[in-house]
Design an enzyme around this catalytic site. Sequence first.
Site, short mmCIF file in Angstrom:
data_model
loop_
_atom_site.label_atom_id
_atom_site.label_comp_id
_atom_site.label_asym_id
_atom_site.label_seq_id
_atom_site.Cartn_x
_atom_site.Cartn_y
_atom_site.Cartn_z
N HIS A 133 -4.32 1.66 7.65
CA HIS A 133 -2.96 2.18 7.63
C HIS A 133 -2.84 3.32 6.60
O HIS A 133 -2.29 4.38 6.90
CB HIS A 133 -2.00 1.03 7.28
CG HIS A 133 -0.55 1.40 7.28
ND1 HIS A 133 0.34 0.93 8.21
CD2 HIS A 133 0.16 2.19 6.44
CE1 HIS A 133 1.55 1.43 7.96
NE2 HIS A 133 1.47 2.19 6.88
N GLU A 134 -3.38 3.10 5.40
CA GLU A 134 -3.24 4.11 4.33
C GLU A 134 -4.12 5.33 4.61
O GLU A 134 -3.72 6.46 4.34
CB GLU A 134 -3.55 3.51 2.95
CG GLU A 134 -2.68 2.33 2.54
CD GLU A 134 -1.18 2.52 2.74
OE1 GLU A 134 -0.70 3.67 2.64
OE2 GLU A 134 -0.49 1.53 3.03
N CYS A 150 5.97 -0.02 7.61
CA CYS A 150 5.62 1.14 6.79
C CYS A 150 6.84 1.54 5.98
O CYS A 150 7.94 1.60 6.51
CB CYS A 150 5.18 2.29 7.70
SG CYS A 150 4.76 3.77 6.79
N LEU A 151 6.63 1.80 4.69
CA LEU A 151 7.75 2.19 3.82
C LEU A 151 8.37 3.51 4.27
O LEU A 151 9.52 3.79 3.95
CB LEU A 151 7.27 2.32 2.37
CG LEU A 151 6.75 1.02 1.73
CD1 LEU A 151 6.13 1.30 0.37
CD2 LEU A 151 7.87 -0.01 1.61
N HIS A 208 -2.49 7.54 6.93
CA HIS A 208 -1.46 8.37 6.30
C HIS A 208 -2.05 9.71 5.82
O HIS A 208 -1.45 10.76 6.01
CB HIS A 208 -0.84 7.67 5.09
CG HIS A 208 0.36 6.82 5.42
ND1 HIS A 208 1.48 7.32 6.05
CD2 HIS A 208 0.63 5.52 5.18
CE1 HIS A 208 2.37 6.35 6.19
NE2 HIS A 208 1.88 5.24 5.68
N GLN A 212 3.22 9.90 1.20
CA GLN A 212 4.49 9.17 1.27
C GLN A 212 5.42 9.51 0.10
O GLN A 212 6.62 9.23 0.16
CB GLN A 212 4.25 7.66 1.31
CG GLN A 212 3.60 7.21 2.61
CD GLN A 212 3.47 5.71 2.66
OE1 GLN A 212 2.52 5.15 2.15
NE2 GLN A 212 4.47 5.04 3.24
N GLY A 220 0.84 -1.19 0.00
CA GLY A 220 0.00 0.00 0.00
C GLY A 220 0.87 1.24 0.00
O GLY A 220 2.03 1.20 0.41
#
Length: 172
Positions: free
Chosen positions: A135-136, A93-94, A139, A51, A46
């Site tokens: 999660h997204e 998480c990236l 963000h 990000q 995702g």
Amino acid sequence: MPIRPIVKYGHPVLHAPSAPVRNIDGAIASLVNDMVATMYAAPGIGLAAPQIAVALRVIVIDLSVGEDRGQLIKLVNPEIVEREGEQRHEEGCLSVPGYGGSPVRPARVTVRGLDLDGNERVETATDLLARAFCHEIDHIDGLLFVDRLSPLKRDLLKRKLKKRVRNDDWDE
Ligand SMILES: [Zn+2]
């Protein structure tokens, strides 16, 4: 589909709410293409626009990481309209590479958003997909999984991350 740099913990765009998309135009379509390419290259399941340093409410998710394009979800202005139950699993998480945590998430969510044609989409998800949506969408609200850990774990992780922000070049 250019791959864009992923910004990391400490970058202001990750810690403030993103703005709703007003017009789904070619620029948004191109943003989404770049997000998908960046997510697959990472690789990740995702990615949210902040990000890649774009403060707009756009997310992409693909639990198959490109293996099955039928699983690719692209949503503009997504919001959780229903949540039910609880689950807790390790998340990464990236934008927080090298660290994980297990925030409490709803077991089941219903998400409403727009597709790239401007049509309303409603998705109901459980398990990993429910966690990915949460999660997204966090963000685009300026929240990272770190912010949802218990105060003790959060403080410990934030101290480690701050040290790393000082030591590394994180403003890519
Ligand atoms: Zn993330």
